[in-house]
Design a protein around this motif. Structure first.
Motif, PDB file in Angstrom:
ATOM      1  N   ASP A  65       0.884  -1.048   0.025  1.00  0.00           N
ATOM      2  CA  ASP A  65      -0.051   0.080   0.058  1.00  0.00           C
ATOM      3  C   ASP A  65       0.905   1.252  -0.091  1.00  0.00           C
ATOM      4  N   ALA A  66       1.796   1.235   0.589  1.00  0.00           N
ATOM      5  CA  ALA A  66       2.851   2.509   0.956  1.00  0.00           C
ATOM      6  C   ALA A  66       3.549   2.597  -0.612  1.00  0.00           C
ATOM      7  N   LEU A  67       3.759   1.588  -1.261  1.00  0.00           N
ATOM      8  CA  LEU A  67       4.445   1.686  -2.479  1.00  0.00           C
ATOM      9  C   LEU A  67       3.532   2.388  -3.612  1.00  0.00           C
ATOM     10  N   ARG A  68       2.239   1.823  -3.433  1.00  0.00           N
ATOM     11  CA  ARG A  68       1.256   2.363  -4.444  1.00  0.00           C
ATOM     12  C   ARG A  68       1.026   3.826  -4.283  1.00  0.00           C
ATOM     13  N   ARG A  69       1.009   4.231  -2.991  1.00  0.00           N
ATOM     14  CA  ARG A  69       0.908   5.743  -2.513  1.00  0.00           C
ATOM     15  C   ARG A  69       2.152   6.532  -2.957  1.00  0.00           C
ATOM     16  N   ALA A  70       3.172   6.009  -2.936  1.00  0.00           N
ATOM     17  CA  ALA A  70       4.558   6.638  -3.293  1.00  0.00           C
ATOM     18  C   ALA A  70       4.159   6.837  -4.940  1.00  0.00           C
ATOM     19  N   ALA A  71       3.848   5.831  -5.574  1.00  0.00           N
ATOM     20  CA  ALA A  71       3.635   5.958  -7.222  1.00  0.00           C
ATOM     21  C   ALA A  71       2.781   7.131  -7.538  1.00  0.00           C
ATOM     22  N   ALA A  72       1.523   7.357  -6.517  1.00  0.00           N
ATOM     23  CA  ALA A  72       0.578   8.210  -6.974  1.00  0.00           C
ATOM     24  C   ALA A  72       0.952   9.468  -6.350  1.00  0.00           C
ATOM     25  N   ASP A  73       1.625   9.756  -4.928  1.00  0.00           N
ATOM     26  CA  ASP A  73       1.403  11.066  -4.406  1.00  0.00           C
ATOM     27  C   ASP A  73       2.871  11.584  -4.429  1.00  0.00           C
ATOM     28  N   GLY A  74       3.792  10.870  -4.539  1.00  0.00           N
ATOM     29  CA  GLY A  74       5.045  11.311  -4.665  1.00  0.00           C
ATOM     30  C   GLY A  74       6.278  10.832  -3.435  1.00  0.00           C
ATOM     31  N   PRO A  75       7.314  11.305  -3.085  1.00  0.00           N
ATOM     32  CA  PRO A  75       8.262  10.765  -2.320  1.00  0.00           C
ATOM     33  C   PRO A  75       7.952  10.159  -1.036  1.00  0.00           C
ATOM     34  N   LEU A  76       8.268   9.090  -0.653  1.00  0.00           N
ATOM     35  CA  LEU A  76       8.122   8.463   0.489  1.00  0.00           C
ATOM     36  C   LEU A  76       9.501   7.996   1.089  1.00  0.00           C
ATOM     37  N   LEU A  77       9.803   7.716   2.381  1.00  0.00           N
ATOM     38  CA  LEU A  77      10.922   7.112   3.008  1.00  0.00           C
ATOM     39  C   LEU A  77      10.275   5.922   4.090  1.00  0.00           C
ATOM     40  N   ILE A  78      10.511   4.781   3.635  1.00  0.00           N
ATOM     41  CA  ILE A  78      10.288   3.493   4.349  1.00  0.00           C
ATOM     42  C   ILE A  78      11.718   3.049   4.966  1.00  0.00           C
ATOM     43  N   CYS A  79      11.521   2.950   6.507  1.00  0.00           N
ATOM     44  CA  CYS A  79      12.508   2.580   7.376  1.00  0.00           C
ATOM     45  C   CYS A  79      12.174   1.174   7.937  1.00  0.00           C
ATOM     46  N   VAL A  80      13.119   0.254   8.043  1.00  0.00           N
ATOM     47  CA  VAL A  80      13.159  -0.858   8.387  1.00  0.00           C
ATOM     48  C   VAL A  80      14.370  -1.400   9.299  1.00  0.00           C
ATOM     49  N   SER A 107       9.032   6.793  -6.666  1.00  0.00           N
ATOM     50  CA  SER A 107       9.627   7.752  -5.916  1.00  0.00           C
ATOM     51  C   SER A 107       9.840   7.500  -4.267  1.00  0.00           C
ATOM     52  N   ALA A 108      10.354   6.376  -4.124  1.00  0.00           N
ATOM     53  CA  ALA A 108      10.330   5.760  -2.781  1.00  0.00           C
ATOM     54  C   ALA A 108      11.795   5.557  -2.290  1.00  0.00           C
ATOM     55  N   VAL A 109      12.207   5.805  -0.842  1.00  0.00           N
ATOM     56  CA  VAL A 109      13.366   5.527  -0.554  1.00  0.00           C
ATOM     57  C   VAL A 109      13.374   4.439   0.596  1.00  0.00           C
ATOM     58  N   LEU A 110      13.899   3.282   0.342  1.00  0.00           N
ATOM     59  CA  LEU A 110      13.750   2.213   1.449  1.00  0.00           C
ATOM     60  C   LEU A 110      15.101   1.920   2.016  1.00  0.00           C
ATOM     61  N   LEU A 111      15.193   2.064   3.348  1.00  0.00           N
ATOM     62  CA  LEU A 111      16.360   1.840   4.366  1.00  0.00           C
ATOM     63  C   LEU A 111      16.124   0.701   5.097  1.00  0.00           C
ATOM     64  N   LEU A 112      17.005  -0.341   5.001  1.00  0.00           N
ATOM     65  CA  LEU A 112      16.913  -1.441   5.788  1.00  0.00           C
ATOM     66  C   LEU A 112      18.156  -1.358   6.654  1.00  0.00           C
ATOM     67  N   THR A 113      18.169  -1.927   7.668  1.00  0.00           N
ATOM     68  CA  THR A 113      19.127  -2.371   8.624  1.00  0.00           C
ATOM     69  C   THR A 113      19.264  -3.684   8.909  1.00  0.00           C
ATOM     70  N   VAL A 114      20.619  -4.148   8.666  1.00  0.00           N
ATOM     71  CA  VAL A 114      20.930  -5.721   9.143  1.00  0.00           C
ATOM     72  C   VAL A 114      22.232  -5.750  10.019  1.00  0.00           C
ATOM     73  N   ALA A 115      22.234  -6.681  10.742  1.00  0.00           N
ATOM     74  CA  ALA A 115      23.485  -7.192  11.657  1.00  0.00           C
ATOM     75  C   ALA A 115      24.658  -7.129  10.588  1.00  0.00           C
ATOM     76  N   GLY A 116      25.723  -6.781  11.037  1.00  0.00           N
ATOM     77  CA  GLY A 116      27.011  -6.966  10.105  1.00  0.00           C
ATOM     78  C   GLY A 116      27.865  -8.096  10.612  1.00  0.00           C
ATOM     79  N   HIS A 117      27.370  -8.699  11.744  1.00  0.00           N
ATOM     80  CA  HIS A 117      28.299  -9.907  12.257  1.00  0.00           C
ATOM     81  C   HIS A 117      27.709 -11.370  11.638  1.00  0.00           C
TER      82      HIS A 117
END
Length: 938
Positions: A65-80, A107-117
């Motif tokens: 749903d968030a990605l569909r809104r980004a396609a229609a409404d403009g930029p969106l930042l998604i943080c996980v 027009s979406a930005v997706l940031l994921l964090t994962v462990a580096g070990h």
């Protein structure tokens, strides 16, 4: 705001800028405690283009749903945050969404964090990864101040920064462990400063079992890494030591690559070792010593030294002897660890000081300047003999010469010379050369001569700036300048009084002209040999040759400098080869300098001398500049800048920045000129690097000239080349004279340039620079009367065979302009077209545009580039970036490869997309592949 916060904010801002052109996805990872969560929170705070969504595993259904809104409404930042903790179906949905964002251009930005070990989950494989590195020492020091919330003794702060290795969480935990009195330096610090409890608190939860109970394979790997100080260990050695199967599965915290084992997180490996009981650690080292290939080799002895519990004088002596054996193939990093361990086991202060000094020498060669500084402090203790204290000051001077105020380096070298003279004359000679090198870098010729002066020398009387003259009573007959050639006045008589090469005229002496051939010397001198002292003859020859050059006595300089050159080329050690390169450049033998520099680079890499690698690349870059090959100079400087930054050599890095600024000024990349020039000047101002500052200012002025701003260029260059307190470095300013003459003449002020042309003629007559004779004739043509200029331009073009495409094209351009203004249009078009082609051939875009504009002004349209494709519309820097991106590199990887900031890469990439009408990196890849297949000229 702390240094940690400021650094992370800058990194986040650069990332958000890059994500607009980089597919909109990034997997953020790093060591435990590196601040992944803080990074994502900072990104959410700085994202102003649209709304921000923080997703948890129980809300994964909201992703579509968030990605569909980004396609229609403009930029969106998604943080996980901590995406590796999601269940498999949720990770699969997240990976699918990331692929959609990258490929569809949403027009979406997706940031994921994962462990580096641990390994990156397969659902995220192929996504761009950003690994958060450690804090810089400066940022870490600011974080200590914030975490302490009060006064912190500078020595305590430095110890905390070193012990925490740039990890923010570890740094905070270490600070909170100390009392106010300990932070203020009033009470002793606990040892170790970062103990097992602190490490377990930060990284203990990432271990596969309880701290202190990890398996033999993990502990043995940690012990192998601990002993050598390297990032990985020989897998065969570790497996033999713990009896593990070679093909068995590894714990997820370990990785195996090309026969080497390493912890995915160095902090986890450090925690495994620190939390293990002492008897288990000793057992691991005994097993590694028994599994080593040679029972009496450095590695086996080193592990045995970590397995002992009491005095072991024989073992310490054997370890020190093995590490000092020149026949041993061990790299400097391993020798450094062995000698430092032998110093810990030494029975008395004097032996401990000697071994710490030897360990510091190897640490410096290995490019570990911080370790070298720490060991030098230990070597200068009250129990150290004068020879050891002198050796410590000699090495400290070398460290400061590469990374510190050069005036401080000179004082350390002079102190070393005084301490070493009675017992170690060869080392004292090296110290005096080091003091001269430091004075040279600072632009102080009087101090340079003072350091080089033998006790029997007649008094030296320095003139206004750089020229120093002594009475000549035994000058052998020197070859004269050919009448009417290099030093001939335009339109003047054919014959004039011959002058010895390098001998200043009366007018030149009056204004303080610098030694002509000195301008052929590289920006910095070689680091003093961090190893066995060279033969006394080599040191004496180098000193005598360098002094003669400064005095303008090239007849006396040639023989000793040529001996230095030839002796270095006959060997394979990197330090003598660097001195050979320096001697070759003082002699003006650019080809020999390139050869010596290339061999020094190969020798440094073969021997593991990381401290000498950036210096060898500096010589190569400078020699290529002197030969007119600026693109090769750029390649060497980009590599040298990375090597200097790895080795912690800020002064050397400043010189590489200056070379890159000069190369960019030819290619017309104004933003790169500014970036590299400012980087060079930041260090130059702080550390007193007069040479780097002069080169950086020259680069900025040449960029102005290329952009058609001669008044601005003349204003920048005037103080550098004319006599006065603001004149540039005595060995460099002459290089900028041709640019100043061109700028002054183009700005309608030729009278300001007449005097410096006569100074330039003295240097050109020496033959130290293959470009100077043609440049001199061009300068004279710019200032000559109309009836003499034509012949001078033609003679200049005839001397350009050795000057490279860029200088020849500049002469063709100026001659073409001169011809057009005299309505000799047919001849002008020939010259201007030759200039345009020459500029294009060497990538000088703005200069080519100048030639094209002159062609149009003369009524002729420049010929279009043959079979040029779409990529021909890009600037050289844009083209480099486009090709790197087409190869799959991220913006950060491109920035590292080209030695620029990520923000600069993002700026150029946006311009690439706009110029070519592209919307995504995928389209750019297709375009590059298509044009390469069709053979279009890129």
């Amino acid at each position: 705001m702390t240094g940690h916060t400021t650094a992370r904010q800058q990194q986040v801002a650069e990332l958000l800028d890059a994500l607009h052109t980089d597919g909109g996805v990034r997997v953020v990872t790093g060591e435990p405690g590196c601040g992944r969560t803080t990074f994502v929170e900072t990104a959410a705070r700085l994202f102003h283009d649209g709304p921000v969504r923080h997703l948890r595993t129980d809300r994964v259904r909201e992703l579509d749903d968030a990605l569909r809104r980004a396609a229609a409404d403009g930029p969106l930042l998604i943080c996980v945050d901590d995406a590796h903790l999601w269940d498999t179906p949720s990770r699969a949905a997240l990976g699918h969404a990331a692929a959609r964002v990258r490929e569809s251009g949403l027009s979406a930005v997706l940031l994921l964090t994962v462990a580096g070990h641990r390994p990156v989950d397969p659902e995220f494989t192929g996504l761009p990864v950003l690994r958060l590195g450690p804090l810089t020492p400066g940022d870490a020091a600011l974080l200590v101040e914030e975490a302490a919330d009060g006064a912190v003794d500078p020595a305590v702060r430095e110890e905390l920064v070193t012990a925490a290795e740039g990890n923010p969480a570890l740094l905070r935990a270490s600070v909170h462990r100390l009392s106010p009195a300990q932070l203020a330096g009033a009470r002793a610090l606990p040892r170790p400063l970062v103990d097992a409890e602190v490490l377990a608190g930060v990284a203990g939860q990432r271990l596969p079992g309880p701290p202190g109970e990890c398996g033999d394979l993990l502990l043995t790997t940690a012990a192998a890494v601990r002993a050598t100080g390297e990032e990985d260990a020989d897998a065969g050695l570790v497996l033999r030591a713990c009896g593990a199967a070679a093909e068995g599965p590894l714990p997820e915290v370990l990785a195996r690559t090309e026969g080497r084992l390493r912890f995915r997180s160095a902090l986890v490996g450090r925690t495994v070792y620190a939390c293990a009981p002492p008897e288990r650690r000793r057992a691991a080292h005994r097993a590694l010593a028994g599994a080593a290939a040679e029972a009496d080799g450095i590695l086996a002895l080193l592990h045995r030294s970590w397995a002992v519990t009491g005095p072991a004088l024989g073992l310490a002596d054997a370890l020190a002897a093995a590490a000092a054996d020149p026949a041993c193939p061990a790299p400097p990093a391993l020798r450094h660890r062995a000698l430092a361990r032998a110093a810990d086991l030494a029975p008395d202060d004097a032996a401990r000081a000697r071994r710490n000094l030897a360990a510091a020498e190897q640490a410096l060669l290995a490019g570990r300047a911080s370790d070298a500084r720490r060991l030098l402090d230990l070597a200068r203790g009250p129990g150290a003999p004068a020879s050891v204290r002198g050796g410590a000051e000699l090495l400290r001077g070398a460290v400061l010469l590469a990374d510190g105020p050069v005036d401080d380096a000179r004082e350390s070298f002079l102190l070393a010379a005084g301490l070493l003279a009675p017992t170690a004359p060869h080392a004292a000679a090296r110290a005096t050369l080091g003091a001269a090198d430091a004075a040279w870098s600072a632009g102080d010729p009087a101090a340079c001569l003072s350091a080089l002066a033998p006790t029997y020398a007649p008094p030296v009387v320095p003139l206004a700036t750089a020229c120093v003259r002594v009475p000549r009573t035994d000058t052998p007959k020197a070859s004269a300048v050919p009448a009417g050639s290099l030093a001939g006045n335009p339109g003047g008589p054919a014959a004039q009084t011959p002058r010895r090469c390098g001998q200043p005229s009366r007018r030149a002496a009056r204004v303080g002209t610098p030694t002509p051939r000195a301008a052929g010397i590289p920006p910095t001198a070689p680091v003093p040999d961090a190893g066995p002292p060279p033969g006394g003859d080599v040191a004496r020859d180098h000193r005598e040759g360098m002094r003669a050059v400064l005095l303008g006595r090239f007849d006396l300089a040639a023989h000793p400098l040529r001996r230095v050159l030839e002796r270095g080329l006959h060997g394979t050690a990197p330090a003598p080869l660097l001195r050979s390169a320096a001697a070759a450049l003082m002699l003006g033998e650019v080809t020999a300098a390139r050869r010596a520099g290339a061999r020094a680079l190969a020798a440094a890499r073969t021997s593991g001398s990381a401290a000498l690698e950036p210096r060898a690349l500096e010589y190569l870059a400078y020699a290529e500049l002197r030969a007119g090959r600026h693109q090769l100079a750029r390649t060497h400087a980009e590599e040298g800048l990375r090597a200097a930054e790895r080795a912690g050599q800020r002064n050397t890095a400043a010189h590489h920045h200056a070379v890159l600024a000069l190369a960019a000024s030819i290619e017309g990349e104004a933003d790169l000129v500014g970036e590299h020039a400012e980087a060079a000047l930041r260090t130059a101002r702080r550390h007193g690097l007069a040479q780097a500052a002069t080169l950086a200012h020259w680069a900025a002025a040449r960029a102005d000239l290329g952009a058609g701003r001669p008044r601005e260029a003349a204003a920048r260059l005037g103080p550098l080349v004319r006599p006065g307190a603001r004149r540039g470095h005595f060995a460099v300013w002459m290089l900028a004279v041709p640019c100043f003459v061109e700028a002054a003449a183009s700005a309608g002020r030729p009278q300001y340039a007449a005097a410096v042309v006569e100074d330039f003629a003295l240097w050109a007559a020496c033959g130290a620079d293959p470009q100077a004779p043609a440049q001199l004739l061009r300068c004279r043509a710019l200032l000559a009367a109309p009836d003499a200029a034509d012949e001078l331009y033609l003679r200049a073009l005839g001397r350009h065979d050795d000057a490279g495409d860029f200088e020849r094209a500049r002469t063709e351009l100026l001659y073409g302009k001169w011809l057009r203004r005299r309505r000799r249009l047919r001849e002008a078009r020939i010259r201007l077209e030759e200039a345009r082609i020459g500029f294009e051939r060497c990538g000088a875009g703005l200069w080519a545009q100048q030639a094209a504009a002159e062609l149009r002004a003369g009524g002729a349209a420049p010929a279009a580039a043959t079979e040029a494709g779409e990529l021909a519309r890009l600037t050289p820097q844009q083209l480099r970036i486009a090709r790197c991106v087409a190869e799959g590199a991220t913006n950060r990887e491109v920035a590292f490869r080209l030695s620029v900031s990520t923000r600069t890469v993002d700026y150029h990439l946006r311009n690439v997309f706009a110029t070519l009408g592209l919307r995504s990196r995928v389209e750019l890849v297709r375009l590059v592949e298509q044009e390469e297949k069709t053979g279009a000229r890129l």
